[in-house]
Each structure stands twice: as C-alpha cells, then as structure tokens.
Design a protein around this motif. Structure first.
Motif, PDB file in Angstrom:
ATOM      1  N   GLU A   1       2.154   1.450  -3.396  1.00 62.78           N
ATOM      2  CA  GLU A   1       1.076   1.227  -4.372  1.00 62.78           C
ATOM      3  C   GLU A   1       1.582   0.375  -5.533  1.00 62.78           C
ATOM      4  O   GLU A   1       1.414   0.706  -6.701  1.00 62.78           O
ATOM      5  CB  GLU A   1       0.515   2.557  -4.899  1.00 62.78           C
TER       6      GLU A   1
ATOM      7  N   ARG B   1       0.578   1.095  -9.430  1.00 58.30           N
ATOM      8  CA  ARG B   1      -0.782   1.594  -9.603  1.00 58.30           C
ATOM      9  C   ARG B   1      -0.835   3.088  -9.873  1.00 58.30           C
ATOM     10  O   ARG B   1      -1.807   3.605 -10.401  1.00 58.30           O
ATOM     11  CB  ARG B   1      -1.632   1.304  -8.367  1.00 58.30           C
TER      12      ARG B   1
ATOM     13  N   GLU C   1       0.829  -1.213   0.000  1.00 58.76           N
ATOM     14  CA  GLU C   1       0.000   0.000   0.000  1.00 58.76           C
ATOM     15  C   GLU C   1       0.859   1.258   0.000  1.00 58.76           C
ATOM     16  O   GLU C   1       0.507   2.269  -0.605  1.00 58.76           O
ATOM     17  CB  GLU C   1      -0.922   0.008   1.221  1.00 58.76           C
TER      18      GLU C   1
END
Length: 555
Positions: free
Chosen positions: A483, A552, A480
């Motif tokens: 990403e 991402r 996270e």
C-alpha cells in the motif's frame, strides 16, 4: 520375665524403626500413614504372639502399635487394626467374661479415638505426646480394671509377680508410646526443616541466578570485589570498558586477582581510588572521566553484611558510557538554539517582505520612466528582489509548522496539471520531459499546493543538473501489497558525489552558485508532513533519482 518384657518393648517400637528407614529414603509423607499402619499391624501381631500369660491374663505391649497406627493412620487404619486385633484375640478367649471385656474395649476405643484423632493430627509434638500417653493410659487402666474384675469373679489369686509385671507393662507401654511419638515427630520436623532448607536454597539459587543475569545483561559496567580486594565478578560490559587500559587482558585471569593488580596505576587511578574508598565504608561521588575518547561516569559503594550493615564484605564499582548521551544532549541544545534562531528569523523575515514589496513597486515605477539604456539595470534589481523574496518564502515554509488543509486527491492529476509548465521550462533549456505513469493509483490525503511545490523543486533540480538534450523522467508506481505509492524523478546529469549525499537535506547546504540550500530541506519537510519520505539514488556521471514514497496506511 524381664527378658520377655524387653522383647515386647522392642517389638512395640517396630513402627518407629521402620518409619526411620522409610524417612531416610526421602519419600513423601503421602505414603507414610499407610506404611505406619502396616508396620503397626505387624508389630501388634508379634506382640500378641509372644505375650506372657499369667492366671489367664495376657501381658504384652499390643496397645502401643495399636494406638500409634490408629493416631497416624487415620480412621481406615483404626478399623483395619481393630479387625486384626479381634481376629487374633478371639481364639484366646476362654469364657464369656473375657468376651465382654473385649466388646467393652472395642466399643470405648473406636469412638474415643475418632474424637481425638483430628486433634492429634493438628497438634504440636508436645501435645501429641500428651494425647497419645493419656489415650494409652486410659485404655490400659480400663483393661486392668476389667482384668482385676475378672480375677475377683473367678477367685484367682493376685500374685505379686503379676502386679509387678503389670506395672512394668504399663510403664513400658507409656514409655514406648512417648518414644514412638517423639521419634516420629522429630523425624517429621527434621524432614520439614530439610524441605524448607532445600526450598530456601533453591529460591536463593534462583535469585542469585536472576541477579547474576541482571548484572551480566545490564548496560552498566559492574565489578565486584571482596573485603580483601580480590575481584569476584566482572560482567561483559565491565570487561569491555575496563580491560583496554588494564594490566590484565585475558578475561579468564581477571577473577581472583587484586583490583590494584588489574587496574593500571596511571590510566585507571580513578578506579583504584573509588574502590579503596568503598572498601573503607565510604560512599563515593559520581566521577566523570574521559578514556579513549569515551565519556564515562563511575561510582563505587561498599557492600555490607545485613541486617546491621556494620561489617564490610566487599565493594562494587559501576561505570556507564555516556558518550552518546553527551552527544545527544549537545545536539538537543544545538537544536533548541537553532529552533529559537529560526523562530526569530521567521518573525524578522516576515517583516522584511513588506518594505521589499514597496521597493519593488517603486523600482518598477522608475523602470517605466527611465530611458531604454537603463532598463537592464532595473531588470536586474527586480530579478534579485524576486529571488530574495523566493528565499524568504522557502525559509518561512521550512521554519513554520502550520496546520495543513488536507483533501483526498490524485498524484497523477497534480503531475498532469504541472506537465505543461514543466515542458515549457524544459524546452527553454533544450531538454525533454518523459512521463511514465502507472495504470492505477489510489487517492491520497494531501495538500495540493505543497505537493506541487515539492514536484516543481525536485523537477527543476533535475533540470539544472543536466545539460542540453537532457531527459527528465517522472515515473509513478503503486504496490498493493505494501500500500505504497512511489514518485520517481530521474535525471541524467552529473550525479552527486558520495560525500555530499548525507548532507543533501541540511538547511543552507548547496553546491549551486546561486542556490539557497533550502529547496531539498523544504521538499523533505513537505514529504514528512504527508507521512512520506525521500530517498536518493545517485551515480556520478550517470544521474540521480529522487524517490518520494507515500504509505497509504498512514497517509
């Protein structure tokens, strides 16, 4: 009498002498008006104290410091000087007429000086001298006229000695004012010239430092020599490129040497020739030479004395290492040729598929009508045709740069969809598939067909690298913080030798007997079209891991 007059003259020049002392201490002009005012006040008081009195008439040079202090000090200085003047003048007044003379002088002096003050401060030296002399002359004449009236009214004798002294005082006062303004303005001009010279010197030094820094930090090799041929400067890049084949290797010993003594007469003949031509005033052409495996471009030019440029003061030689540029240019040429060949091959292979499809169809027809003992031959033909068609498909996928239709999708869904196919393929080889998918993975913008192709190619490569009972592990991770989504395909095969690692993604490079060398380049192309990348970790005898990562933020 002449002695007293000379003393008065010297006292009246006190502001000039004090200003010169102040000026020699290199103080700024901001404090000079106040300083001149104070010194002029002291000078005026001394002139009044040592004045000579004849027939009730005071002979002194008090008007000189009064005018100088007023013109250079400004309005506040004028009012201060007038106040001091009045304080010292009133005690010497004997009658009403002398008081009237003082009042007339003050009433005419103040407005007149206020009118000419600004013009004086903006004027040049010659104009300032003229304004000061005219101002002083006007007030001295006014004073003498009123004094003459005083002598006539009070029936006092007009002595020859008084006339001579008065004329001497007038001439002396005018000379004192002229000398005062001349010296003050000369010192101011010298100070301004000093400041201008200092400013120009500082600016020049800064520009020289900038130029020096530019020469030292530039990627070009730069050597400067004077008109005698002695080296005056050699930057860091110049030391790197020139000193390897030179006669002098210690950098501290290079500056001051003749360039002919520095350069090697055999290996660096081009450098010597270029500098000699430049010192003759000739601009040289670019010379391309190869030294120690490096391609260097060299040029020399004369340095001329401006503005006419007729005198040669030195020369400079500049060299640039263009080895990487040459390699890059050759690589670009090679890539352009390969691109052209690829485009032509793509067009040709596209046309080959049509007759191959016809051949395959007729082979299948012949197979159905042939006896059983010939079936294996037709099977081999059809298998090879399918293999050739697969090679053409991979080649077209690699050569074409078509636009992709991207949709939001899950990498897990594609893996799970392909899982039965991979399990079947692994069972045929006596191998197993392990899936280790992370709990959560976000959606990606991807092309479903291409990601399947990438996954199948990498998985089958891993299976082919393992023997029986091998385990192929598919693992996903999501960070996270970064990403970033990772797909790891790990086999327990023989591994990849280190010398082959850097060539893995080269088209047509393969270590398989029946490989085409297009599978991994195609996978890399698919990953890059999805703003991803492929990394490889391999240990010989333990296995290989292909890591496909998608960011991402850009995917």
């Amino acid at each position: 009498m002449l002695k007293e007059t000379l003393i008065q003259f010297i006292i009246s020049l006190m502001p000039v002498f004090a200003f010169q002392l102040w000026h020699n201490r290199e103080r700024s002009w901001s404090g000079i008006p106040a300083f001149l005012t104070i010194v002029s006040c002291i000078s005026m008081v001394f002139c009044m104290l040592v004045s000579v009195r004849l027939n009730g008439y005071d002979l002194n040079f008090r008007m000189v410091p009064l005018v100088i202090g007023t013109l250079y000090g400004g309005p506040y200085a004028m009012f201060g000087l007038i106040s001091i003047y009045i304080c010292f003048r009133i005690p010497n007044i004997d009658n009403f007429f002398e008081l009237s003379i003082l009042v007339i002088f003050i009433l005419s002096y103040i407005p007149a000086m206020l009118l000419i003050m600004k013009s004086f401060q903006r004027a040049r030296r010659e104009s300032k001298q003229r304004i000061a002399i005219l101002s002083l002359g006007a007030f001295v004449i006014l004073y003498y006229i009123t004094s003459l009236a005083y002598l006539i009214i009070y029936d006092l004798p007009l002595l020859d000695n008084l006339i001579f002294t008065s004329l001497l005082q007038m001439v002396g006062s005018i000379a004192a004012v002229w000398v005062s303004v001349f010296i003050i303005e000369s010192l101011k001009e010298n100070r301004q010239l000093h400041f201008d010279l200092k400013r120009i010197s500082v600016n020049h030094r800064r520009e020289v430092e900038k130029l020096q820094q530019f020469i030292d930090e530039t990627a070009f090799a730069v050597m400067l020599v004077n008109h005698h041929g002695r080296i005056t400067h050699l930057n860091e890049m110049g030391y790197r490129l020139f000193h390897a084949q030179s006669n002098i290797h210690e950098r501290d010993e290079i500056v001051g040497k003749y360039f002919t003594a520095f350069f090697h007469s055999t290996h660096q003949e081009t450098d010597i020739k270029l500098l000699r031509e430049a010192l003759k005033g000739n601009n040289t052409q670019l010379e391309t030479v190869v030294e120690d495996g490096r391609t260097l471009v060299k040029n020399a030019f004369p340095i001329r004395q401006m503005p006419d440029g007729l005198i040669i003061t030195g020369a400079a030689i500049i060299a640039q290492d263009v080895s990487e540029l040459f390699l890059l240019r050759s690589e670009v040429d090679r890539m352009e040729r390969l691109s052209l060949v690829g485009q032509m091959a793509a067009s040709i292979t596209h046309e080959i598929r049509n007759p191959m499809a016809v051949i395959r169809g007729f082979v299948q027809l012949l197979k159905e009508r042939s006896p059983d003992n010939q079936q294996q031959y037709y099977h081999i033909i059809i298998e090879e045709l399918d293999r050739a068609n697969s090679i053409i498909s991979d080649f077209l996928s690699l050569a074409q740069n078509r636009a992709l239709t991207m949709e939001m999708g899950s990498l897990h869904d594609i893996i799970l969809e392909l899982s039965p196919l991979l399990d079947a393929d692994a069972n045929m080889r006596g191998q197993t598939i392990e899936l280790e998918l992370c709990d959560y993975i976000p959606l990606l913008l991807l092309n479903n067909k291409e990601i399947k192709q990438l996954l199948l190619n990498l998985a089958r490569n891993g299976m082919e690298a393992m023997g029986d009972k091998g385990v192929l592990k598919l693992q996903t991770n999501y960070s996270e913080e970064k990403e970033r989504i990772e797909l790891r395909i790990q086999d327990r095969g023989v591994g990849i030798p280190q010398e082959q690692m850097k060539r893995l993604f080269e088209p047509f490079f393969t270590t398989k007997t029946r490989g085409t060398g297009l599978g991994l380049p195609l996978c890399l192309s698919i990953a890059e079209r999805h703003n991803g990348k492929i990394e490889v970790e391999s240990t010989e005898g333990e296995g290989t891991t292909f890591i496909v990562s998608f960011n991402r933020k850009t995917a």
